[in-house]
Write an enzyme that holds these catalytic residues in place. Structure first.
Site, PDB file in Angstrom:
ATOM      1  N   CYS A  36       0.845  -1.187   0.000  1.00 42.44           N
ATOM      2  CA  CYS A  36       0.000   0.000   0.000  1.00 42.44           C
ATOM      3  C   CYS A  36       0.882   1.238   0.000  1.00 42.44           C
ATOM      4  O   CYS A  36       1.857   1.317   0.753  1.00 42.44           O
ATOM      5  CB  CYS A  36      -0.915   0.010   1.225  1.00 42.44           C
ATOM      6  SG  CYS A  36      -1.888   1.522   1.408  1.00 42.44           S
ATOM      7  N   CYS A  57      -0.058   4.624  -5.861  1.00 44.88           N
ATOM      8  CA  CYS A  57      -0.810   3.509  -5.276  1.00 44.88           C
ATOM      9  C   CYS A  57      -0.309   2.184  -5.834  1.00 44.88           C
ATOM     10  O   CYS A  57      -0.063   2.036  -7.037  1.00 44.88           O
ATOM     11  CB  CYS A  57      -2.294   3.683  -5.594  1.00 44.88           C
ATOM     12  SG  CYS A  57      -3.335   2.308  -5.054  1.00 44.88           S
TER      13      CYS A  57
END
Length: 616
Positions: A414, A540
């Site tokens: 993440c 991301c």
């Protein structure tokens, strides 16, 4: 994505396994129009799909770099071609342009025309300008002051004249009290006088005390002069390598004296034409060595098909179908020294089906990953940068398990795990690279000051002003609104599944993100007083799945978490990929406040703010 055996691979399975490629090639329409697929027509369709996949792979993987060279000495051919492993360097001389010309403050019209003529020759040699990924030069330090001038006459392709533009990424990987040794051409007096231009000419902001420079003076050894003219044999090259290694070892010995704690040389950048000695320097110094090949490979990977792309998967599948073929160059493929290595992967505490290209997918990298869930670290906690003690202890525990599994490095699944970069580097026994954002400054250094980078993140709030403190200590500065255009994907149709830990409809999101990016580029190009967007960075870790499509529709280089991890992984010798090399940031803060198991000491400060404490 796995294909189990040639005999059971059907047309239907191929179209299911490679829907993106089939859509691009219009094969679904062909199949629908043809009605039911017979074994014979299915075989023809499968053959066509594989053939077109090879064409797509070849087009995207044949990376060529134009190399501008000074007009000195005698060359055996007007154009020289050197295979780098991930592509080719195609070199030619700029007629009439000498080192003396480059030493001048400005290039005259004749010199600029010669540079343009040289580039045109290289384009003619490759038969198509689209086959040239970028432009570099032979004597990087001498060309550096003319970076903007060269870009003014070569506007069609990216220009990165010197490996020095890697400094921001390398600096982010090391402590701010450690030095980088640059080995370049010229006498020691010459390179010292050029030191300020190394930074100013590449739009790099850094402490010049962190840059030590060692000059290789070709005028003092005729062998180096012949080497630059491609006129040495293997024995002479070996002798020159031994001489260079001795020079470097002596310089490191002078700087890294026993008892000295700060400003030690911890990495090396080698300028163009010295890169063939990189492996020798890695072995002889036990330091990571970066050169123009690592630079070119980084930018090549941002323009080439990903390891997990449908076309590349299908081409690997062809081998399983019984047809042998030579693998195409690929900067993301494992080298022999790393082929048995494993990468540790820290994961948030949520489950979702990862798409190909997602950090969580086992097929994303060209090497094995070892996933470990950090209990308590939810998407929301990571987004907040929570330093709850339970989260830190659980993270430490999983890092210890990864250590037992023998991983050679650690990343996260993440982008918000950038909050734990400093902590993880403190407790980890191996290097940690948590965020794709450390590529941002090197991308900026490869561009003109007015040109900009588009950064796509899961949520734009995460990178807004006020979030800089932690990022800066990790070598990350992306809230400069004049250089970086930050956009969130949180409102894209289908992307809400990321925050909800649900399966992402990748085709829906790909269509949405493609339209979104094209619209951003269009809007930003119309803004008066702002430069064009020239590169894209995907922050991301679920976005790399869409990188190849964004490369295709925009024609721009696209960087992401995959290009980041691969850059450091393949630029460092296996024996040097460790925390003795990649030491933690602000070690004094972490040792004062946390024990080796990540627990807060009595009276210690449990906060990520220590990453940015003074005196690092």
């Amino acid at each position: 994505m796995m294909f189990k055996g040639a005999s059971c691979v059907s047309w239907t399975e191929l179209t299911l396994k490679a829907p993106d490629l089939c859509i691009q090639l219009g094969l679904f329409a062909d199949m629908k129009a043809a009605g039911p697929v017979s074994p014979q027509s299915g075989a023809r369709a499968r053959s066509r799909l594989l053939s077109l996949a090879k064409v797509a792979e070849k087009k995207m993987c044949q990376q060529n770099f134009a190399v501008l060279c000074v007009d000195e000495g005698s060359w055996p051919h007007e154009i020289m071609k050197v295979d780098t492993g991930a592509g080719c360097k195609i070199m030619s001389r700029c007629k009439g342009l000498t080192r003396a010309c480059l030493m001048a403050d400005h290039l005259d019209k004749e010199s600029l025309q010669s540079i343009r003529d040289c580039f045109d020759r290289l384009v003619t040699f490759t038969e198509c300008i689209d086959r040239i990924t970028g432009v570099t030069a032979d004597l990087g330090n001498l060309w550096l002051k003319h970076h903007s001038a060269v870009r003014s006459v070569i506007t069609e392709r990216p220009v990165y004249l010197t490996p020095i533009i890697q400094l921001p990424m390398i600096s982010a990987a090391f402590k701010s009290c450690e030095q980088v040794l640059l080995i370049t051409w010229g006498s020691q007096e010459e390179v010292k006088s050029l030191k300020p231009s190394f930074v100013a000419g590449c739009n790099i902001k850094m402490d010049l005390d962190r840059l030590d420079i060692l000059g290789v003076d070709a005028s003092q050894d005729s062998r180096w002069t012949r080497y630059l003219n491609f006129d040495t044999d293997a024995a002479e090259d070996e002798a020159l390598g031994a001489s260079l290694l001795k020079m470097v070892q002596e310089r490191i010995g002078q700087v890294n004296v026993e008892g000295k704690k700060d400003m030690l040389i911890k990495s090396i950048i080698v300028t163009t034409r010295l890169s063939i000695f990189s492996s020798l320097l890695r072995q002889g110094t036990d330091l990571p060595v970066f050169n123009e090949l690592t630079m070119l490979d980084l930018f090549a990977s941002a323009s080439a098909l990903s390891h997990y792309n449908d076309a590349k998967v299908l081409c690997r599948l062809e081998g399983k179908l019984g047809t042998k073929r030579s693998p195409s160059p690929n900067p993301s493929s494992p080298t022999s020294s790393h082929e048995n290595c494993k990468l540790g992967l820290l994961q948030l505490e949520y489950e979702y089906p990862p798409a190909f290209g997602d950090i969580d997918h086992p097929g994303t990298f060209g090497f094995k990953t070892c996933p470990r869930v950090v209990k308590g670290l939810t998407f929301q906690k990571a987004q907040e940068g929570s330093f709850d003690q339970d989260i830190l202890e659980n993270m430490t525990s999983e890092i210890r398990r990864l250590e037992q599994e023998g991983v050679v490095g650690i990343t996260g699944n993440c982008g918000f795990m950038m909050h734990y970069q400093c902590f993880a580097r403190y407790v980890s026994p191996v290097p940690v690279f948590m965020s794709a954002l450390i590529q941002a400054a090197t991308m900026a250094a490869a561009m003109e000051p007015a040109e900009r980078v588009l950064i796509l993140t899961a949520n734009a709030e995460s990178l807004q002003p006020g979030k800089d403190k932690l990022l800066l200590e990790s070598g990350i500065q992306v809230t400069n609104s004049e250089k970086f255009v930050i956009r969130g994907c949180e409102n894209l149709p289908g992307f809400e599944a990321v925050a909800n830990a649900e399966r992402v409809d990748t085709i829906r999101v790909q269509n949405a993100i493609s339209a979104y990016v094209l619209e951003i580029i269009k809007e930003e190009s119309a803004r008066e007083g702002y430069g064009a967007i020239k590169m894209i960075l995907l922050e991301c870790t679920e976005l790399p799945h869409y990188a190849d499509e964004l490369r295709r529709i925009t024609g721009l280089p696209v960087f992401d978490a995959v290009t980041c991890v691969n850059y450091f992984f393949y630029a460092t010798a296996a024996q040097n990929w460790n925390t003795a090399t990649f030491t933690p940031h602000n070690l004094s803060f972490w040792t004062s406040n946390f024990d080796e198991d990540g627990r807060v000491r009595t009276g210690g400060k449990c906060s990520s703010d220590g990453c940015a404490a003074p005196g690092v």
